[in-house]
Scaffold this motif. Structure first.
Motif, PDB file in Angstrom:
ATOM      1  N   LYS A 163     -15.743  -7.607  -1.648  1.00 42.94           N
ATOM      2  CA  LYS A 163     -15.421  -6.200  -1.879  1.00 42.94           C
ATOM      3  C   LYS A 163     -15.262  -5.916  -3.370  1.00 42.94           C
ATOM      4  O   LYS A 163     -15.826  -4.946  -3.899  1.00 42.94           O
ATOM      5  N   GLU A 216       0.828  -1.203   0.000  1.00 42.53           N
ATOM      6  CA  GLU A 216       0.000   0.000   0.000  1.00 42.53           C
ATOM      7  C   GLU A 216       0.866   1.257   0.000  1.00 42.53           C
ATOM      8  O   GLU A 216       0.607   2.204  -0.766  1.00 42.53           O
ATOM      9  N   ASP A 271      -8.727   0.154  -3.038  1.00 38.95           N
ATOM     10  CA  ASP A 271      -8.746   0.962  -1.810  1.00 38.95           C
ATOM     11  C   ASP A 271      -8.123   2.334  -2.049  1.00 38.95           C
ATOM     12  O   ASP A 271      -8.623   3.351  -1.546  1.00 38.95           O
ATOM     13  N   GLU A 281      -7.476  -5.435  -4.436  1.00 38.38           N
ATOM     14  CA  GLU A 281      -8.035  -4.715  -3.296  1.00 38.38           C
ATOM     15  C   GLU A 281      -7.163  -3.523  -2.912  1.00 38.38           C
ATOM     16  O   GLU A 281      -7.669  -2.456  -2.557  1.00 38.38           O
ATOM     17  N   THR A 282      -5.849  -3.701  -2.982  1.00 40.34           N
ATOM     18  CA  THR A 282      -4.937  -2.593  -2.695  1.00 40.34           C
ATOM     19  C   THR A 282      -5.158  -1.441  -3.669  1.00 40.34           C
ATOM     20  O   THR A 282      -5.241  -0.269  -3.272  1.00 40.34           O
TER      21      THR A 282
END
Length: 325
Positions: free
Chosen positions: A256, A208, A236, A232-233
């Motif tokens: 998600k 991240e 986000d 997902e990283t």
């Protein structure tokens, strides 16, 4: 009278054979051994493993296996992973299912484990020695094909204009052959259009932070995540930025990411059949445990290409939300 004997005698023998068979089957059933299989994957409580775990549970139930799904944090050290596996074996595990964090330099680890219990690897293959006992194998999708499928989705959406685009890649754990193959597949699929790859980040504990620093230095028009963690990283970070023009593609399976497909934040996503991966690995291991002369074999599971338009199609629904019996 003789005729009666000729009829009754075969009948009595037949009844005796049926009774004897029932007794044998009853004894066999009551003495069936229940084998224990331990499953070790990185960050085991992640939503990413939900369908995989459902497949494991279904196969364990179907094959009378006691499933021990081991709690883990993020694993990025093969010796830490080997230590967890060895602890499980010492505590009575008859078989192991594992997602190795490293593909090269693990020959001794695989040999040591498979000399004691059979092991099924999932997600990625590894470099291992000859297996004359048939005690280890891999269940995974065609990772090169997944990489190409991601690339093809980008090419379909952009066409010739892709030549002018800048691409950023969150490339998963590049210590795994699986992620190396996905990267190679993506680059091969987009190669003719020659987009500029402005950055490529391999997954680690600080992905991240690296993504934030890298994307601030060099902006990308398209960002690709090669696995669920990578996607997902990326989601986000880029969705949180709001107002940006970055378009997101990749591979994943979590709720998600499914939500962001439905909302249009993710353009398209390749979804491996994780339920089948879990079911197949457990079923094959059960057969091996119940018949030690059988040999584990490498297996390949499928995948689907999912976007907002086909998200709720029948086949995709079955893969994304499998019904466990």
């Amino acid at each position: 009278m003789n005729d009666d004997h000729e009829i009754i005698l075969p009948l009595v023998i037949g009844i005796f054979i049926v009774i004897l068979f029932c007794v044998v089957m009853l004894i066999k059933g009551t003495n069936t051994e229940v084998y224990k299989v331990s499953v070790i994957v990185s960050n085991s409580t992640s939503d990413r493993w939900v369908n995989f775990k459902a497949g494991l549970e279904q196969a364990a139930n179907d094959n009378n296996i006691r499933l021990d799904y081991v709690y883990t944090d993020y694993i990025d050290n093969i010796y830490t992973e080997a230590s967890i596996i060895n602890d499980e074996i010492s505590q009575g595990a008859n078989g192991i299912i594992a997602d190795f964090c490293l593909s090269e330099g693990v020959e001794d680890v695989v040999d040591s484990i498979s000399a004691r219990v059979p092991i099924m690897l999932v997600e990625t293959d590894v470099k291992a020695g000859a297996d004359i006992r048939g005690n280890h194998a891999t269940v995974m999708p065609d990772n090169y094909a997944i990489g190409r499928a991601i690339g093809n989705e980008v090419v379909i959406d952009y066409g010739e204009s892709l030549k002018e685009m800048k691409v950023g890649i969150v490339a998963g754990n590049q210590n795994q052959y699986a992620m190396q193959e996905r990267l190679r597949g993506f680059l091969d699929a987009t190669g003719k259009m020659s987009p500029e790859v402005v950055w490529c980040i391999s997954e680690n504990r600080y992905t991240e932070d690296e993504l934030v620093k890298t994307s601030e230095k060099k902006s990308a028009d398209i960002v690709v995540g090669l696995d669920n963690n990578s996607m997902e990283t990326a989601v986000d970070y880029f969705v949180a930025k709001k107002g940006g023009d970055v378009r997101l593609y990749g591979s994943g399976c979590s709720k998600k990411l499914i939500y962001y497909i439905d909302s249009g934040e993710v353009e398209s996503m390749i979804v491996p059949d994780d339920f089948r991966m879990g079911y197949q690995s457990m079923s094959d291991l059960a057969i091996k445990l119940q018949n030690r002369t059988s040999a584990l074999m490498d297996r390949e599971v499928g995948y689907s290409i999912v976007n907002k338009e086909n998200l709720f199609a029948g086949d995709n629904q079955q893969m994304l939300f499998p019904i466990v019996q």
